[in-house]
Design an enzyme around this catalytic site. Structure first.
Site, PDB file in Angstrom:
ATOM      1  N   ASP A  13      -3.722  -1.931  -5.312  1.00 35.36           N
ATOM      2  CA  ASP A  13      -4.941  -1.253  -5.789  1.00 35.36           C
ATOM      3  C   ASP A  13      -6.203  -2.062  -5.498  1.00 35.36           C
ATOM      4  O   ASP A  13      -7.207  -1.923  -6.189  1.00 35.36           O
ATOM      5  CB  ASP A  13      -4.865  -0.964  -7.302  1.00 35.36           C
ATOM      6  CG  ASP A  13      -3.650  -0.136  -7.683  1.00 35.36           C
ATOM      7  OD1 ASP A  13      -3.386   0.853  -6.985  1.00 35.36           O
ATOM      8  OD2 ASP A  13      -2.968  -0.489  -8.662  1.00 35.36           O
ATOM      9  N   GLU A  14      -6.158  -2.908  -4.466  1.00 38.55           N
ATOM     10  CA  GLU A  14      -7.317  -3.761  -4.182  1.00 38.55           C
ATOM     11  C   GLU A  14      -8.397  -3.055  -3.368  1.00 38.55           C
ATOM     12  O   GLU A  14      -9.499  -3.589  -3.209  1.00 38.55           O
ATOM     13  CB  GLU A  14      -6.892  -5.023  -3.399  1.00 38.55           C
ATOM     14  CG  GLU A  14      -5.883  -5.893  -4.120  1.00 38.55           C
ATOM     15  CD  GLU A  14      -4.469  -5.635  -3.626  1.00 38.55           C
ATOM     16  OE1 GLU A  14      -3.580  -6.456  -3.920  1.00 38.55           O
ATOM     17  OE2 GLU A  14      -4.260  -4.599  -2.945  1.00 38.55           O
ATOM     18  N   LYS A  16      -7.398  -1.538  -0.193  1.00 38.52           N
ATOM     19  CA  LYS A  16      -6.975  -1.716   1.209  1.00 38.52           C
ATOM     20  C   LYS A  16      -7.254  -0.467   2.043  1.00 38.52           C
ATOM     21  O   LYS A  16      -7.549  -0.578   3.239  1.00 38.52           O
ATOM     22  CB  LYS A  16      -5.481  -2.049   1.264  1.00 38.52           C
ATOM     23  CG  LYS A  16      -5.112  -3.361   0.603  1.00 38.52           C
ATOM     24  CD  LYS A  16      -3.636  -3.673   0.735  1.00 38.52           C
ATOM     25  CE  LYS A  16      -2.762  -2.696  -0.030  1.00 38.52           C
ATOM     26  NZ  LYS A  16      -2.989  -2.710  -1.482  1.00 38.52           N
ATOM     27  N   GLY A  40      -0.496   3.990  -2.783  1.00 37.86           N
ATOM     28  CA  GLY A  40      -1.534   4.979  -2.987  1.00 37.86           C
ATOM     29  C   GLY A  40      -2.848   4.454  -2.433  1.00 37.86           C
ATOM     30  O   GLY A  40      -3.512   3.651  -3.078  1.00 37.86           O
ATOM     31  N   HIS A  41      -3.184   4.845  -1.216  1.00 41.49           N
ATOM     32  CA  HIS A  41      -4.399   4.357  -0.568  1.00 41.49           C
ATOM     33  C   HIS A  41      -5.439   5.464  -0.531  1.00 41.49           C
ATOM     34  O   HIS A  41      -5.141   6.583  -0.115  1.00 41.49           O
ATOM     35  CB  HIS A  41      -4.081   3.863   0.851  1.00 41.49           C
ATOM     36  CG  HIS A  41      -3.204   2.646   0.849  1.00 41.49           C
ATOM     37  ND1 HIS A  41      -2.797   2.019   2.005  1.00 41.49           N
ATOM     38  CD2 HIS A  41      -2.664   1.940  -0.166  1.00 41.49           C
ATOM     39  CE1 HIS A  41      -2.044   0.976   1.697  1.00 41.49           C
ATOM     40  NE2 HIS A  41      -1.950   0.919   0.390  1.00 41.49           N
ATOM     41  N   GLN A 221       0.977  -2.034  -1.432  1.00 41.60           N
ATOM     42  CA  GLN A 221       1.123  -2.817  -2.656  1.00 41.60           C
ATOM     43  C   GLN A 221       0.297  -4.114  -2.554  1.00 41.60           C
ATOM     44  O   GLN A 221      -0.798  -4.084  -2.039  1.00 41.60           O
ATOM     45  CB  GLN A 221       2.606  -3.119  -2.958  1.00 41.60           C
ATOM     46  CG  GLN A 221       3.402  -1.912  -3.424  1.00 41.60           C
ATOM     47  CD  GLN A 221       3.916  -1.058  -2.286  1.00 41.60           C
ATOM     48  OE1 GLN A 221       4.493  -1.566  -1.328  1.00 41.60           O
ATOM     49  NE2 GLN A 221       3.698   0.234  -2.364  1.00 41.60           N
TER      50      GLN A 221
END
Length: 424
Positions: A13-14, A16, A40-41, A221
Protein backbone atom coordinates in the site's frame (compact mmCIF):
# COMPACT_ATOMS: atom_id res chain seq x y z
CA UNK A 1 18.57 0.88 -19.32
CA UNK A 2 18.02 -2.89 -19.04
CA UNK A 3 15.82 -3.94 -16.12
CA UNK A 4 14.44 -1.62 -13.45
CA UNK A 5 12.66 -3.03 -10.41
CA UNK A 6 10.04 -1.32 -8.21
CA UNK A 7 9.67 -2.78 -4.71
CA UNK A 8 7.53 -1.82 -1.72
CA UNK A 9 9.67 -0.90 1.29
CA UNK A 10 7.04 -1.40 4.00
CA UNK A 11 3.88 -3.55 4.26
CA UNK A 12 2.45 -2.81 0.84
CA UNK A 13 0.00 0.00 0.00
CA UNK A 14 2.96 2.34 -0.48
CA UNK A 15 1.73 3.76 -3.78
CA UNK A 16 3.64 1.48 -6.16
CA UNK A 17 0.83 1.67 -8.73
CA UNK A 18 1.30 5.40 -9.19
CA UNK A 19 5.10 5.10 -9.35
CA UNK A 20 4.95 2.30 -11.93
CA UNK A 21 2.49 4.29 -14.04
CA UNK A 22 4.85 7.29 -13.92
CA UNK A 23 8.00 5.36 -14.77
CA UNK A 24 6.38 3.20 -17.45
CA UNK A 25 6.48 5.97 -20.05
CA UNK A 26 10.19 5.13 -20.46
CA UNK A 27 9.74 1.34 -20.76
CA UNK A 28 8.69 -1.22 -23.35
CA UNK A 29 7.54 -3.97 -20.98
CA UNK A 30 6.01 -3.84 -17.50
CA UNK A 31 6.03 -7.15 -15.66
CA UNK A 32 4.28 -8.48 -12.55
CA UNK A 33 6.53 -11.21 -11.15
CA UNK A 34 4.92 -12.40 -7.89
CA UNK A 35 1.79 -12.22 -5.79
CA UNK A 36 -1.70 -12.53 -7.18
CA UNK A 37 -5.11 -10.90 -6.75
CA UNK A 38 -4.17 -10.05 -3.15
CA UNK A 39 -2.30 -7.11 -4.68
CA UNK A 40 -4.24 -3.88 -5.03
CA UNK A 41 -2.57 -1.20 -7.14
CA UNK A 42 -4.37 2.08 -7.81
CA UNK A 43 -3.70 4.28 -10.84
CA UNK A 44 -5.39 7.70 -11.04
CA UNK A 45 -5.19 9.82 -14.18
CA UNK A 46 -7.63 12.72 -14.45
CA UNK A 47 -11.15 11.53 -13.76
CA UNK A 48 -10.17 7.91 -14.27
CA UNK A 49 -9.23 5.74 -11.26
CA UNK A 50 -8.23 2.11 -11.89
CA UNK A 51 -7.91 -0.45 -9.11
CA UNK A 52 -5.84 -3.37 -10.37
CA UNK A 53 -5.18 -6.79 -8.86
CA UNK A 54 -3.51 -8.83 -11.60
CA UNK A 55 -2.91 -6.40 -14.44
CA UNK A 56 0.36 -4.39 -14.38
CA UNK A 57 -0.10 -0.73 -13.47
CA UNK A 58 1.09 0.55 -16.86
CA UNK A 59 -2.30 -0.32 -18.33
CA UNK A 60 -2.84 3.28 -19.51
CA UNK A 61 0.54 3.37 -21.30
CA UNK A 62 -0.56 2.02 -24.66
CA UNK A 63 2.99 1.50 -25.95
CA UNK A 64 3.83 -0.93 -23.11
CA UNK A 65 3.52 -4.68 -23.32
CA UNK A 66 1.99 -5.91 -20.06
CA UNK A 67 3.26 -9.22 -18.70
CA UNK A 68 1.94 -11.47 -15.93
CA UNK A 69 5.00 -13.67 -15.40
CA UNK A 70 5.29 -17.21 -14.07
CA UNK A 71 5.67 -16.20 -10.40
CA UNK A 72 2.15 -14.79 -10.22
CA UNK A 73 -0.72 -16.99 -9.05
CA UNK A 74 -3.74 -16.28 -11.23
CA UNK A 75 -7.42 -16.45 -10.33
CA UNK A 76 -9.06 -16.85 -13.77
CA UNK A 77 -12.39 -15.48 -12.61
CA UNK A 78 -10.90 -12.32 -11.09
CA UNK A 79 -8.44 -11.78 -13.94
CA UNK A 80 -11.11 -12.13 -16.62
CA UNK A 81 -13.32 -9.78 -14.63
CA UNK A 82 -10.52 -7.20 -14.62
CA UNK A 83 -10.01 -7.57 -18.37
CA UNK A 84 -13.74 -7.16 -18.99
CA UNK A 85 -13.99 -4.14 -16.69
CA UNK A 86 -11.12 -2.42 -18.47
CA UNK A 87 -12.70 -3.22 -21.85
CA UNK A 88 -15.89 -1.49 -20.71
CA UNK A 89 -13.79 1.62 -20.04
CA UNK A 90 -12.36 1.49 -23.56
CA UNK A 91 -9.07 -0.21 -22.62
CA UNK A 92 -8.49 -3.27 -24.80
CA UNK A 93 -5.72 -5.60 -23.61
CA UNK A 94 -5.74 -8.16 -26.39
CA UNK A 95 -2.40 -7.85 -28.17
CA UNK A 96 -0.89 -5.98 -25.20
CA UNK A 97 -1.23 -8.43 -22.30
CA UNK A 98 0.71 -11.70 -22.07
CA UNK A 99 -0.06 -14.20 -19.30
CA UNK A 100 2.59 -16.83 -18.65
CA UNK A 101 1.45 -20.36 -19.35
CA UNK A 102 3.48 -21.32 -16.26
CA UNK A 103 1.38 -19.29 -13.80
CA UNK A 104 -0.31 -21.48 -11.21
CA UNK A 105 -4.06 -21.13 -10.89
CA UNK A 106 -6.15 -20.12 -7.90
CA UNK A 107 -9.32 -22.20 -8.04
CA UNK A 108 -12.48 -22.01 -5.90
CA UNK A 109 -11.28 -24.71 -3.51
CA UNK A 110 -8.23 -22.58 -2.65
CA UNK A 111 -10.48 -19.80 -1.35
CA UNK A 112 -12.54 -22.39 0.55
CA UNK A 113 -9.38 -23.78 2.13
CA UNK A 114 -8.24 -20.32 3.19
CA UNK A 115 -11.59 -19.79 4.89
CA UNK A 116 -11.31 -23.19 6.56
CA UNK A 117 -7.81 -22.46 7.91
CA UNK A 118 -8.90 -19.00 9.09
CA UNK A 119 -11.74 -20.60 11.07
CA UNK A 120 -9.19 -22.65 13.03
CA UNK A 121 -7.01 -19.70 14.00
CA UNK A 122 -7.54 -17.31 16.84
CA UNK A 123 -5.59 -14.80 18.87
CA UNK A 124 -2.03 -14.26 17.68
CA UNK A 125 -2.35 -17.12 15.21
CA UNK A 126 -4.95 -15.17 13.21
CA UNK A 127 -3.03 -13.65 10.30
CA UNK A 128 -6.15 -12.02 8.76
CA UNK A 129 -5.44 -13.08 5.18
CA UNK A 130 -7.16 -11.46 2.20
CA UNK A 131 -9.27 -14.59 1.62
CA UNK A 132 -8.16 -14.75 -2.02
CA UNK A 133 -6.73 -18.29 -1.83
CA UNK A 134 -3.13 -17.16 -2.29
CA UNK A 135 -1.54 -19.35 0.39
CA UNK A 136 -3.34 -22.59 -0.54
CA UNK A 137 -2.44 -22.06 -4.21
CA UNK A 138 1.24 -21.68 -3.33
CA UNK A 139 0.97 -24.71 -1.05
CA UNK A 140 -0.34 -26.81 -3.96
CA UNK A 141 2.54 -25.54 -6.08
CA UNK A 142 5.20 -26.87 -3.70
CA UNK A 143 3.25 -30.08 -2.98
CA UNK A 144 3.21 -30.87 -6.73
CA UNK A 145 -0.58 -30.58 -6.84
CA UNK A 146 -0.71 -27.25 -8.64
CA UNK A 147 -2.63 -26.69 -11.85
CA UNK A 148 -0.99 -24.27 -14.28
CA UNK A 149 -2.49 -22.08 -16.97
CA UNK A 150 -0.81 -24.41 -19.49
CA UNK A 151 -2.81 -27.37 -18.17
CA UNK A 152 -5.99 -25.74 -19.47
CA UNK A 153 -4.75 -26.07 -23.03
CA UNK A 154 -3.32 -29.59 -23.04
CA UNK A 155 -4.88 -33.04 -22.60
CA UNK A 156 -8.35 -32.71 -21.05
CA UNK A 157 -8.09 -36.19 -19.50
CA UNK A 158 -4.91 -35.17 -17.66
CA UNK A 159 -6.55 -31.97 -16.42
CA UNK A 160 -9.54 -33.90 -15.12
CA UNK A 161 -7.22 -36.33 -13.33
CA UNK A 162 -5.36 -33.45 -11.71
CA UNK A 163 -8.69 -32.03 -10.58
CA UNK A 164 -9.74 -35.41 -9.19
CA UNK A 165 -6.54 -35.71 -7.15
CA UNK A 166 -6.88 -32.16 -5.82
CA UNK A 167 -10.50 -32.59 -4.80
CA UNK A 168 -9.74 -35.93 -3.13
CA UNK A 169 -6.83 -34.36 -1.20
CA UNK A 170 -9.03 -31.55 0.07
CA UNK A 171 -12.24 -33.43 0.77
CA UNK A 172 -11.24 -34.33 4.34
CA UNK A 173 -11.12 -30.63 5.19
CA UNK A 174 -13.86 -29.25 2.96
CA UNK A 175 -16.26 -32.17 2.70
CA UNK A 176 -18.51 -32.38 -0.33
CA UNK A 177 -18.89 -28.96 -1.96
CA UNK A 178 -21.75 -28.73 -4.41
CA UNK A 179 -20.29 -25.81 -6.37
CA UNK A 180 -17.09 -27.74 -7.13
CA UNK A 181 -19.12 -30.17 -9.24
CA UNK A 182 -19.35 -27.42 -11.87
CA UNK A 183 -15.62 -26.66 -11.87
CA UNK A 184 -14.78 -28.59 -15.09
CA UNK A 185 -17.41 -26.54 -16.93
CA UNK A 186 -16.04 -23.30 -15.46
CA UNK A 187 -12.51 -24.25 -16.47
CA UNK A 188 -13.64 -24.82 -20.04
CA UNK A 189 -15.28 -21.39 -20.13
CA UNK A 190 -12.22 -19.66 -18.64
CA UNK A 191 -9.90 -21.45 -21.06
CA UNK A 192 -11.68 -20.04 -24.10
CA UNK A 193 -11.60 -16.51 -22.68
CA UNK A 194 -7.95 -16.66 -21.57
CA UNK A 195 -6.65 -18.15 -24.83
CA UNK A 196 -5.91 -14.83 -26.63
CA UNK A 197 -3.65 -13.70 -23.77
CA UNK A 198 -1.64 -16.82 -22.87
CA UNK A 199 1.96 -17.17 -23.98
CA UNK A 200 5.50 -18.07 -22.98
CA UNK A 201 7.07 -15.17 -21.08
CA UNK A 202 10.59 -16.15 -19.94
CA UNK A 203 11.95 -16.60 -23.45
CA UNK A 204 9.98 -13.57 -24.65
CA UNK A 205 11.58 -11.31 -22.02
CA UNK A 206 15.09 -12.61 -22.75
CA UNK A 207 14.61 -12.00 -26.47
CA UNK A 208 13.43 -8.49 -25.63
CA UNK A 209 16.51 -7.88 -23.47
CA UNK A 210 18.79 -9.14 -26.23
CA UNK A 211 17.23 -6.54 -28.53
CA UNK A 212 17.80 -3.74 -26.02
CA UNK A 213 14.23 -3.46 -24.71
CA UNK A 214 13.59 -1.62 -21.46
CA UNK A 215 11.81 -3.72 -18.84
CA UNK A 216 10.14 -2.48 -15.65
CA UNK A 217 9.45 -5.12 -12.99
CA UNK A 218 6.46 -4.28 -10.77
CA UNK A 219 6.61 -5.68 -7.26
CA UNK A 220 3.48 -6.37 -5.25
CA UNK A 221 2.84 -6.22 -1.50
CA UNK A 222 5.93 -4.98 0.38
CA UNK A 223 9.27 -6.15 1.76
CA UNK A 224 7.93 -6.98 5.21
CA UNK A 225 5.18 -9.13 3.77
CA UNK A 226 7.87 -11.31 2.17
CA UNK A 227 7.41 -14.95 3.22
CA UNK A 228 11.07 -15.25 4.23
CA UNK A 229 12.01 -11.72 5.32
CA UNK A 230 8.76 -10.44 6.80
CA UNK A 231 7.30 -10.84 10.29
CA UNK A 232 6.24 -14.46 9.72
CA UNK A 233 3.47 -15.69 9.92
CA UNK A 234 2.03 -12.21 9.26
CA UNK A 235 3.20 -12.30 5.66
CA UNK A 236 2.14 -13.20 2.14
CA UNK A 237 2.99 -16.47 0.38
CA UNK A 238 5.60 -15.12 -2.05
CA UNK A 239 8.94 -13.31 -1.98
CA UNK A 240 8.51 -9.54 -2.31
CA UNK A 241 12.16 -8.47 -2.60
CA UNK A 242 13.92 -7.41 -5.82
CA UNK A 243 15.76 -10.71 -6.15
CA UNK A 244 12.42 -12.49 -6.65
CA UNK A 245 12.48 -11.46 -10.32
CA UNK A 246 14.81 -14.40 -10.96
CA UNK A 247 12.34 -17.08 -9.86
CA UNK A 248 9.23 -15.05 -10.68
CA UNK A 249 10.09 -13.98 -14.22
CA UNK A 250 13.28 -15.81 -15.17
CA UNK A 251 15.33 -12.60 -15.26
CA UNK A 252 18.87 -12.87 -13.80
CA UNK A 253 19.90 -10.40 -11.06
CA UNK A 254 22.83 -9.16 -13.17
CA UNK A 255 20.32 -7.75 -15.68
CA UNK A 256 19.07 -5.24 -13.07
CA UNK A 257 20.31 -1.70 -13.66
CA UNK A 258 18.22 0.20 -11.09
CA UNK A 259 16.04 -0.61 -8.07
CA UNK A 260 13.39 1.74 -6.73
CA UNK A 261 12.07 1.40 -3.21
CA UNK A 262 8.63 2.91 -2.60
CA UNK A 263 7.71 4.08 0.89
CA UNK A 264 4.95 6.17 2.37
CA UNK A 265 5.95 9.16 4.48
CA UNK A 266 4.20 7.27 7.27
CA UNK A 267 3.41 3.54 7.64
CA UNK A 268 0.19 1.59 7.14
CA UNK A 269 -0.79 -2.01 7.75
CA UNK A 270 -3.88 -4.08 6.95
CA UNK A 271 -4.54 -6.92 9.37
CA UNK A 272 -2.72 -8.01 12.49
CA UNK A 273 1.05 -7.99 12.94
CA UNK A 274 3.64 -6.42 15.19
CA UNK A 275 3.48 -2.70 14.40
CA UNK A 276 6.01 -0.86 16.60
CA UNK A 277 5.18 2.68 15.40
CA UNK A 278 1.37 2.29 15.33
CA UNK A 279 -0.61 5.31 16.49
CA UNK A 280 -4.25 5.64 17.45
CA UNK A 281 -6.65 8.42 18.31
CA UNK A 282 -7.36 11.66 16.47
CA UNK A 283 -4.05 11.89 14.62
CA UNK A 284 -4.46 8.34 13.31
CA UNK A 285 -8.02 9.09 12.23
CA UNK A 286 -6.89 12.26 10.44
CA UNK A 287 -4.22 10.34 8.50
CA UNK A 288 -6.67 7.55 7.65
CA UNK A 289 -9.25 10.02 6.33
CA UNK A 290 -6.85 12.24 4.39
CA UNK A 291 -4.91 9.31 2.99
CA UNK A 292 -7.96 7.25 2.06
CA UNK A 293 -6.46 4.42 4.03
CA UNK A 294 -8.56 1.42 3.13
CA UNK A 295 -7.11 -1.69 1.54
CA UNK A 296 -7.66 -1.81 -2.24
CA UNK A 297 -8.22 -5.56 -2.11
CA UNK A 298 -9.89 -6.08 1.27
CA UNK A 299 -11.62 -2.73 1.85
CA UNK A 300 -10.44 -2.95 5.46
CA UNK A 301 -9.35 0.19 7.28
CA UNK A 302 -5.57 0.36 7.41
CA UNK A 303 -3.79 0.88 10.71
CA UNK A 304 -1.38 3.81 10.59
CA UNK A 305 1.89 4.69 12.28
CA UNK A 306 4.85 7.02 12.14
CA UNK A 307 7.57 6.41 9.55
CA UNK A 308 9.80 3.53 10.70
CA UNK A 309 13.33 4.24 9.46
CA UNK A 310 14.62 0.81 10.47
CA UNK A 311 11.99 -0.84 8.30
CA UNK A 312 13.00 1.07 5.18
CA UNK A 313 16.70 0.81 6.04
CA UNK A 314 16.41 -2.98 6.25
CA UNK A 315 14.31 -3.15 3.07
CA UNK A 316 16.99 -1.14 1.26
CA UNK A 317 19.66 -3.63 2.30
CA UNK A 318 17.54 -6.64 1.31
CA UNK A 319 16.80 -5.35 -2.19
CA UNK A 320 19.64 -2.90 -2.78
CA UNK A 321 17.62 0.26 -3.40
CA UNK A 322 19.25 2.87 -5.61
CA UNK A 323 16.63 5.47 -4.75
CA UNK A 324 13.38 5.98 -2.86
CA UNK A 325 10.03 7.26 -4.04
CA UNK A 326 8.43 8.86 -0.97
CA UNK A 327 4.65 9.00 -1.27
CA UNK A 328 1.74 10.69 0.48
CA UNK A 329 3.82 13.31 2.25
CA UNK A 330 0.95 15.72 1.56
CA UNK A 331 -1.19 13.71 4.01
CA UNK A 332 1.03 14.84 6.89
CA UNK A 333 0.20 18.54 6.42
CA UNK A 334 -1.53 20.35 9.30
CA UNK A 335 -1.07 17.59 11.88
CA UNK A 336 -0.79 18.78 15.51
CA UNK A 337 2.42 16.76 15.94
CA UNK A 338 4.82 14.84 13.72
CA UNK A 339 7.26 12.10 14.67
CA UNK A 340 9.61 9.67 12.96
CA UNK A 341 11.08 6.50 14.44
CA UNK A 342 14.86 6.48 14.08
CA UNK A 343 15.05 2.92 15.37
CA UNK A 344 13.43 0.31 17.59
CA UNK A 345 14.58 -1.33 20.81
CA UNK A 346 13.72 -4.47 22.72
CA UNK A 347 11.37 -3.64 25.55
CA UNK A 348 13.27 -2.51 28.62
CA UNK A 349 16.59 -2.55 26.80
CA UNK A 350 19.01 -0.03 25.31
CA UNK A 351 19.85 -2.42 22.49
CA UNK A 352 18.70 -1.36 19.04
CA UNK A 353 16.81 -3.92 16.98
CA UNK A 354 17.61 -4.67 13.37
CA UNK A 355 14.79 -6.14 11.28
CA UNK A 356 17.53 -7.97 9.38
CA UNK A 357 18.33 -9.91 12.54
CA UNK A 358 15.11 -9.98 14.56
CA UNK A 359 11.77 -10.86 12.98
CA UNK A 360 10.22 -12.88 15.81
CA UNK A 361 6.70 -11.48 16.35
CA UNK A 362 6.82 -12.25 20.06
CA UNK A 363 9.76 -9.85 20.38
CA UNK A 364 8.45 -7.27 17.94
CA UNK A 365 4.98 -7.09 19.52
CA UNK A 366 6.74 -5.51 22.51
CA UNK A 367 9.37 -3.44 20.67
CA UNK A 368 9.74 0.20 21.63
CA UNK A 369 10.37 2.77 18.88
CA UNK A 370 12.80 5.63 19.42
CA UNK A 371 11.28 8.85 18.10
CA UNK A 372 12.47 12.24 16.97
CA UNK A 373 9.93 15.03 16.64
CA UNK A 374 9.56 17.44 13.76
CA UNK A 375 7.84 20.77 13.66
CA UNK A 376 4.61 20.15 11.69
CA UNK A 377 3.99 22.12 8.52
CA UNK A 378 0.70 23.81 7.76
CA UNK A 379 1.06 24.33 4.00
CA UNK A 380 -0.90 22.44 1.33
CA UNK A 381 1.71 20.56 -0.72
CA UNK A 382 -0.55 19.22 -3.47
CA UNK A 383 0.17 22.02 -5.98
CA UNK A 384 3.97 22.12 -5.54
CA UNK A 385 5.97 20.68 -8.45
CA UNK A 386 9.51 21.79 -7.57
CA UNK A 387 11.54 20.44 -4.67
CA UNK A 388 13.06 23.88 -4.01
CA UNK A 389 9.57 25.25 -3.40
CA UNK A 390 8.71 22.79 -0.64
CA UNK A 391 8.54 24.35 2.85
CA UNK A 392 11.76 23.93 4.81
CA UNK A 393 10.02 21.79 7.41
CA UNK A 394 9.10 19.29 4.66
CA UNK A 395 12.61 19.18 3.21
CA UNK A 396 14.00 18.69 6.72
CA UNK A 397 11.75 15.65 7.09
CA UNK A 398 12.77 14.24 3.68
CA UNK A 399 16.46 14.78 4.42
CA UNK A 400 16.04 12.92 7.72
CA UNK A 401 14.51 10.00 5.81
CA UNK A 402 17.51 9.99 3.47
CA UNK A 403 20.06 10.12 6.29
CA UNK A 404 18.38 7.43 8.39
CA UNK A 405 17.76 4.99 5.52
CA UNK A 406 20.99 5.77 3.63
CA UNK A 407 18.99 6.00 0.38
CA UNK A 408 18.40 9.18 -1.64
CA UNK A 409 14.79 10.29 -2.18
CA UNK A 410 14.43 10.95 -5.91
CA UNK A 411 10.64 11.08 -6.23
CA UNK A 412 8.29 12.89 -3.85
CA UNK A 413 4.56 12.31 -4.37
CA UNK A 414 2.25 15.08 -3.17
CA UNK A 415 -1.07 13.61 -4.34
CA UNK A 416 -2.62 10.70 -6.24
CA UNK A 417 -2.50 12.27 -9.72
CA UNK A 418 0.40 11.76 -12.16
CA UNK A 419 1.25 15.45 -12.18
CA UNK A 420 1.30 15.66 -8.37
CA UNK A 421 4.88 14.45 -8.39
CA UNK A 422 8.26 16.04 -7.76
CA UNK A 423 11.32 14.53 -9.45
CA UNK A 424 14.75 15.39 -8.04
Amino acid sequence: MGVTVVVGAQWGDEGKGKIVDLLARNFDYVVRFHGGPNAGHTVKVGERTLKLHHIPSAVLREDCTLVIANGVVVDPQILLGEIAALREQGIELQGRLVISKDCHLILPYHRMLEGYFASLKEGKMDTRSTGRGIGPSHADKVQYLGIKVADLFYDDLILREKLRVNLAAKQAMLGEQEELRYLPYELGKWTAELAPFVGETVGMLHQALDKGARILMEGAQGTFLDVDHGFYPFVTASNAVAGAINAGAGIPPRAISFIWGVAKAYVTRVGDSPFPTEITGRIAQAIQERGGERGTTTGRLRKVGWFDAEMVRAAAKLSGFDALALTKIDVLSKLPQLQLATGTRTKGSYQDLSYLMERNPEVLFHAEPQYVSFEPWQEDLTKIRNFAKLPWRVTDYIEAVEQLTDVPVRIVSVGPEREQTIFR
